[in-house]
Scaffold this active site. Structure first.
Site, PDB file in Angstrom:
ATOM      1  N   ARG A   1      -5.757  11.611   5.994  1.00 39.22           N
ATOM      2  CA  ARG A   1      -4.796  11.497   6.718  1.00 39.22           C
ATOM      3  C   ARG A   1      -3.774  12.661   6.623  1.00 39.22           C
ATOM      4  O   ARG A   1      -3.460  13.063   5.248  1.00 39.22           O
ATOM      5  CB  ARG A   1      -4.220   9.934   6.729  1.00 39.22           C
ATOM      6  CG  ARG A   1      -3.003   9.769   7.786  1.00 39.22           C
ATOM      7  CD  ARG A   1      -2.711   8.623   7.790  1.00 39.22           C
ATOM      8  NE  ARG A   1      -2.257   7.854   6.333  1.00 39.22           N
ATOM      9  CZ  ARG A   1      -0.985   7.790   6.005  1.00 39.22           C
ATOM     10  NH1 ARG A   1      -0.100   8.351   6.419  1.00 39.22           N
ATOM     11  NH2 ARG A   1      -0.697   7.428   4.908  1.00 39.22           N
TER      12      ARG A   1
ATOM     13  N   HIS B   1       0.602  -1.136  -0.158  1.00 41.44           N
ATOM     14  CA  HIS B   1       0.146   0.003  -0.115  1.00 41.44           C
ATOM     15  C   HIS B   1       0.851   1.314  -0.010  1.00 41.44           C
ATOM     16  O   HIS B   1       0.184   2.160   0.402  1.00 41.44           O
ATOM     17  CB  HIS B   1      -0.803  -0.028   1.295  1.00 41.44           C
ATOM     18  CG  HIS B   1      -2.126  -0.611   1.101  1.00 41.44           C
ATOM     19  ND1 HIS B   1      -3.336  -0.563   0.288  1.00 41.44           N
ATOM     20  CD2 HIS B   1      -2.252  -2.246   1.697  1.00 41.44           C
ATOM     21  CE1 HIS B   1      -4.083  -1.523   0.634  1.00 41.44           C
ATOM     22  NE2 HIS B   1      -3.684  -2.283   1.148  1.00 41.44           N
TER      23      HIS B   1
ATOM     24  N   LYS C   1     -14.629   8.197  -3.703  1.00 44.81           N
ATOM     25  CA  LYS C   1     -15.777   8.702  -2.939  1.00 44.81           C
ATOM     26  C   LYS C   1     -16.382  10.092  -3.243  1.00 44.81           C
ATOM     27  O   LYS C   1     -17.671  10.290  -3.597  1.00 44.81           O
ATOM     28  CB  LYS C   1     -15.578   8.741  -1.344  1.00 44.81           C
ATOM     29  CG  LYS C   1     -15.429   7.290  -0.865  1.00 44.81           C
ATOM     30  CD  LYS C   1     -14.615   7.267   0.580  1.00 44.81           C
ATOM     31  CE  LYS C   1     -13.736   6.015   0.699  1.00 44.81           C
ATOM     32  NZ  LYS C   1     -12.838   5.942   1.890  1.00 44.81           N
TER      33      LYS C   1
ATOM     34  N   LYS D   1       0.916  14.268   1.203  1.00 41.34           N
ATOM     35  CA  LYS D   1      -0.684  14.579   0.853  1.00 41.34           C
ATOM     36  C   LYS D   1      -0.719  16.124   0.311  1.00 41.34           C
ATOM     37  O   LYS D   1      -1.778  16.402   0.128  1.00 41.34           O
ATOM     38  CB  LYS D   1      -1.434  14.041   1.886  1.00 41.34           C
ATOM     39  CG  LYS D   1      -1.645  12.417   1.854  1.00 41.34           C
ATOM     40  CD  LYS D   1      -2.541  11.973   2.849  1.00 41.34           C
ATOM     41  CE  LYS D   1      -2.561  10.351   2.896  1.00 41.34           C
ATOM     42  NZ  LYS D   1      -2.754   9.734   1.928  1.00 41.34           N
TER      43      LYS D   1
END
Length: 815
Positions: free
Chosen positions: A545, A356, A656, A550
Site C-alpha cells: 500500500r 494493526h 512472502k 512505508k
C-alpha cells in the site's frame, strides 16, 4: 477429496449446456472458467456440507473473524490445490485440448480487500480450515471492490473494479438467512410491568443484509469452513407510485442509499458524508454478523446467553468492527431482555481485539455528531459504557485527571473506538514483537497499565499454500525434491534446506528457477503494460500500500541518485537493476498520489534515456493485486521493507518475499526484526535509524533535515530536482513533497518519517546489495537460507498461537 475424471468431464459439459447453451467447442474462455469452477465447486460442496453437519453434531467453541476486508485473490487454483484435485482437473482439460492457464486467467481477483490487513484475514481463514479448527469469517460483499487502478499520464486514476460483472461461481446466496439492520430514527423507552426499561428505535432506515457464503477449503483435509459476506439492499427500495408520477430518481432513492453501503471498499471519507458511509458499512456488517450468530446460538442452545462465550469467540480485526461491542449489548438487552450487568459479562468474555497500527492517527475515531445521528441507540450504550469506565478510572487513578481524560472513550467530541475495544475485550494483541512492545510502552501505555493481563503478541504469518505452493510451483518442486512433502502443513520443515546451502548443484538449480520466474514476470509485463524488463538485472521490488511511512519516496529518491551518478561518473558501473513498484494510494490521499506521479515521471525519464539503457530501469505495476503479486514475489531478488522504524506494525509482504527467496533490504521495523533474527544478519541488508534513536531525536526536538542537505550535495541536488523541472516541466507538481521533507506542511514538522535522515544509510545498504549480487554463489546461498529459515512466518503457527492463548478451540476432523 475424491476425483473422478469422467464425472468431472460430464459435469463440465452439463454446466456449459445448462448455463450457456453451448458445448465445449463453442465455449468462450469465460464460459470455460465458469464451468470448471462450478464443477469443482460441486466436489467442494460435499465436504462443505459435511463440515457444517460435523460442527452441528459436535457443539464446541468456534471463532468468528470479523474484518472489513478479506483480500482473497483468485479462488480456482487455490481451491483445486487445497482440495487435492489440481492434477486431475488439468488432465481432464488437457484431454479436451484446453489450456488450464487460460482458464485460470479468466478469473478476476475478488474485490474484497486492499492491503495487509485483508490478506492476513484470508491467510488466517486458510490456516484455520487446514488445521481443522472451526473458524469462519464475516465481512462485506463489495460490489466494486476498492477501485481498479489505471495510470494515466503518470497519475493514479480510479475506475470501478467490476469483479462481479459475471456471477461468482464460488459463492452461494443465502436469502433465507437475511437480517435487517437499522440506521437513524429515534429511541423510544417502554416501561415493563416490573418497572424495567426497554428501548426501541422507531422511524429508522431499514436495510436488508443478505449473506453470500464462500467455501474456505483446507489443505489435505476434509474441512471446508465458511466466509460469510453481507450485501446491502432495501426491502422497499422501489416506489412504484413515484415511478408512475415520473419521479424516477426518487423512486429508487432508498434502494440506492442502501446499496451504497456494500458498493465500495473504503469510500473517500474526507467529508462528513464519506465518514457517515464508512460508519454505516462497519455497523452494517457487524450488526448482521451478530444477529446471525445470535440466531444460530438460540437455534442450537436456546436462550441461556451466559453460555454464549463458551461456544463463540469473536476476533475483531482492527477497529473497523468494534461497533459490534455496543451492538451486542443492544441485542442482549433490547432484543433478549437481559440486564446491563448480565449483558456486559457476556460481552467481556466474547470479544478479542487485534491492533494493526502504531500510528495514532490510524486509531479510528468517530465524531459524535455523525455517530449519534446514525446510531442513536448504540450511542446511548457507548455513553453508558464510558460512564462506568469513568468510575473505574477515578477509583484507579483518583488524582490523575489528565489520564482519566486521555482514557475516556468519549472525549473532545469524538468516540475512540480503540479505547472501546480494549476496555471491552478479554484479549488485546499486537502483530509483531516490536509492535506489541511499542503498544505497551507508548501508544497504549495507559491501557497496558490498567489491563496488563489482556496484552499479548501474535506475530503475523502467511499461508505457504497460496504464496509458495500455488504461486511458485517450480520452487515448491525444488523443495519437495530435497526434503520431501510435509512442509505444506508444517513450514518449519524448511530447515531441512540448510544442508543444501553449500551444495553447488542445488544453488545452481535455485538460480535457474529464479531466472525462469523473472523471465515469466518480464513476459507478463510486456503483454500487459508493454514494459521491457531485463531478467538478467537485479529485480529490486517494493510492493505494498502507498503510504508515506512505508517510504516509497526514499526508494525513488535513491533511484534519482543512481541516475545522476550514472550520468556524472563514467567509472560507476554497478550491476544492472530494475526497480519495481506496485501500490494503490487511497482515493483521498493527495500526497501518496503525488508519490505515484513522481515514480512514473522518474520512470519515464530514465527508461527513455539511452545513456542508462541496460543499467537502470523503473517499472510501476498498474493495479497491483493478489494475482499479480503471485507473479512478482517468485521473481524478486530484493525485498524492499524500508518503513520508518517504529511505524510498521508487522508487514506480511516481507514474509512472502522471504519464503520465495528474496533477500530483505530493510529497517529494524515490524516483523523485519524477527525475519533478521531467523535468517541471520549476514543474510539481510539492514540500515537506518532504530526506533530508540528516533525516540531520542523526538524527545530532544533536535531533528533538522537541512543538515542532511548541507552535508550531502548529491542529496541536495536530488531534492532540487523535485522542483526545478528535471522530471516534469511543472515545477509546482512536487512542491508539496519537497516542502513536506524540508519545511513541513499542514502543521507537521519537516520530514516526519526521516527520509532524509536515513538516505545515506540506505545508499550504503544498496551498495552492499549490488556488491553481494555480483557473487552469484553467495547470493544464492543467502536466498536459500532465507527460505530455509522462514518457517516461523507461517500463518499456521500464528493460528496455533491464537488458539492456545486466546481462542481455546479444539480440532474437529471431518470424516
Amino acid at each position: 477429496m475424491n476425483f473422478d475424471k469422467e464425472s468431472f468431464k460430464a459435469s463440465l459439459s452439463a454446466r456449459l449446456k445448462r448455463q450457456y447453451g453451448k458445448d465445449i467447442s463453442q465455449a468462450t474462455k469465460h464460459d470455460l472458467f465458469d464451468a470448471v469452477s462450478a464443477s469443482a465447486m460441486e466436489i467442494v460442496l460435499e465436504n462443505w456440507m459435511k463440515t457444517r453437519n460435523a460442527y452441528y453434531k459436535h457443539q464446541g467453541r468456534r471463532v468468528y473473524y470479523l474484518s472489513a476486508e478479506f483480500l482473497m485473490g483468485r479462488a480456482l487454483s487455490n481451491n483445486l490445490i487445497n482440495a487435492g484435485i489440481m492434477d486431475g482437473v488439468k488432465e481432464v482439460l488437457k484431454e479436451l485440448n484446453i489450456d488450464y492457464n487460460i482458464v485460470e486467467d479468466e478469473e478476476p481477483d475478488a474485490g474484497l480487500g486492499n492491503g495487509g490487513l485483508g490478506r492476513l484475514a484470508a491467510c488466517f481463514l486458510d490456516s484455520l480450515a487446514t488445521l481443522d479448527y472451526p473458524g469462519h469469517g464475516y465481512g462485506i460483499r463489495y460490489q466494486y471492490g476498492m477501485f481498479e487502478q489505471h495510470i494515466e499520464n503518470g497519475c493514479q486514476v480510479e475506475y470501478p473494479d467490476n469483479w462481479l460483472k459475471h456471477r461468482d461461481p464460488w459463492e452461494i446466496k443465502r436469502s433465507d438467512l437475511a437480517v435487517t439492520v437499522k440506521f437513524g430514527g429515534n429511541v423510544v423507552c417502554h416501561r415493563g410491568p416490573n418497572g424495567t426499561s426497554r428501548f426501541e428505535v422507531e422511524n429508522a432506515e431499514e436495510v436488508l443484509a443478505t449473506p453470500y457464503d464462500m467455501p474456505i477449503v483446507g489443505y489435505d483435509t476434509n474441512t471446508v469452513n465458511t466466509l460469510r459476506l453481507w450485501q446491502a439492499s432495501s426491502q422497499d427500495g422501489f416506489d412504484l407510485q413515484l415511478f408512475n408520477q415520473m419521479e424516477y430518481l426518487r423512486a429508487v432513492e432508498k434502494q440506492n442509499s442502501a446499496e451504497n453501503i456494500s458498493r465500495v471498499l473504503y469510500p473517500n471519507d474526507n467529508g462528513p458524508s464519506g465518514k457517515a458511509l464508512r460508519l454505516k458499512q462497519q455497523y452494517f456488517f457487524s450488526s448482521a454478523s451478530l444477529q446471525d450468530l445470535m440466531n444460530h446460538f438460540i437455534s442450537d442452545h436456546g436462550k441461556d446467553f451466559q453460555k454464549f462465550p463458551d461456544y463463540q469467540v469473536i476476533q475483531l480485526n482492527d477497529t473497523h468492527p468494534v461497533v459490534a461491542i455496543p451492538e451486542m449489548m443492544r441485542l442482549l438487552m433490547d432484543e433478549q431482555g437481559l440486564g446491563w450487568e448480565a449483558a456486559w459479562s457476556i460481552v467481556k468474555r466474547t470479544f478479542a481485539y487485534t491492533n494493526h497500527t502504531i500510528l495514532a492517527e490510524a486509531l479510528e475515531k468517530w465524531p459524535i455528531s455523525i455517530f449519534q445521528s446514525l446510531l442513536p441507540r448504540i450511542y446511548q450504550i457507548v455513553e453508558e459504557i464510558n460512564r462506568r469506565l469513568s468510575i473505574e478510572l477515578r477509583e484507579k487513578y483518583p488524582n490523575d485527571y489528565a489520564k482519566q481524560n486521555r482514557m475516556s472513550i468519549i472525549q473532545n467530541g469524538m468516540i475512540h473506538m480503540a479505547w472501546l475495544a480494549i476496555h471491552a475485550s478479554f484479549s488485546v494483541n499486537g502483530v509483531a514483537a516490536l509492535h506489541t512492545e511499542i503498544l505497551k510502552s507508548q501508544e497504549l501505555a495507559d491501557w497496558y497499565g490498567l489491563y496488563p493481563e489482556k496484552f499479548n503478541n501474535k506475530t503475523n504469518g502467511i499461508t505457504q499454500r497460496r504464496w509458495l505452493l500455488c504461486a511458485n510451483p517450480k520452487l515448491s518442486a525444488f523443495i519437495t525434491e530435497r526434503i520431501g512433502h510435509g512442509w505444506e502443513k508444517d513450514l518449519s520443515l524448511l530447515r531441512g534446506l540448510e544442508k543444501f546451502a553449500n551444495d553447488d548443484a542445488s544453488l545452481e538449480e535455485f538460480l535457474k528457477i529464479k531466472q525462469e520466474n523473472k523471465e515469466n514476470l518480464a513476459k507478463y509485463l510486456k503483454i500487459t503494460q508493454n514494459e521491457f524488463l531485463d531478467p538478467e538485472s537485479i529485480f529490486d521490488v517494493q510492493i505494498k500500500r502507498l503510504h508515506e511511512y512505508k517510504r516509497q519516496l526514499l526508494n525513488i529518491l535513491h533511484i534519482m541518485y543512481l541516475y545522476n551518478r550514472l550520468l556524472e561518473d563514467p567509472s560507476f558501473n554497478p550491476p544492472a537493476r530494475t526497480f519495481i513498484f506496485g501500490a494503490k494510494a487511497a482515493s483521498g490521499y493527495r500526497r501518496a498520489k503525488a508519490i505515484i506521479k513522481l515514480i512514473n515521471c522518474v520512470a519515464d525519464r530514465i527508461n527513455n534515456d539511452r545513456r542508462v539503457r541496460g543499467k537502470l530501469r523503473v517499472v510501476f505495476v498498474e493495479n497491483y493485486r493478489v494475482s499479480v503479486a503471485e507473479k512478482i514475489f517468485p521473481a524478486s531478488d530484493v525485498s524492499e521493507q524500508i518503513s520508518t522504524a517504529g511505524k510498521e506494525a508487522s508487514g506480511t509482504g516481507n514474509m512472502k518475499f522471504m519464503v520465495n527467496g528474496a533477500v530483505t533490504l530493510g529497517t529494524l521495523d515490524g516483523a523485519n526484526i524477527e525475519i533478521v533474527e531467523e535468517a541471520g544478519k549476514e543474510n539481510a541488508f539492514i540500515f537506518g535509524l532504530t526506533k530508540d534513536e528516533i525516540i531520542a531525536i523526538e524527545n530532544e526536538h533536535s531533528y533538522n533535515p537541512q543538515k542532511y542537505l548541507d552535508r550531502n550535495p548529491q542529496l541536495a541536488k536530488i531534492m532540487n530536482q523535485l522542483i526545478d523541472g528535471t522530471f516534469d516541466p511543472d515545477t509546482q507538481l512536487f512542491r508539496e513533497l519537497y516542502d513536506s521533507l524540508v519545511y513541513g506542511v499542514e502543521g507537521q514538522r519537516p520530514d516526519v518519517y526521516y527520509v532524509l535522515a536515513d538516505f545515506d544509510s540506505y545508499v550504503k545498504a544498496q551498495e552492499q546489495v549490488a556488491k553481494a549480487y555480483t557473487d552469484r554463489k553467495r547470493w544464492a546461498k543467502m536466498a536459500l537460507l532465507n527460505i530455509a529459515r522462514s518457517g516461523k512466518f507461517s500463518s499456521d503457527r500464528t493460528i496455533e498461537d491464537y488458539v492456545r492463548d486466546i481462542w481455546k478451540l479444539k480440532k474437529l476432523k471431518v470424516d
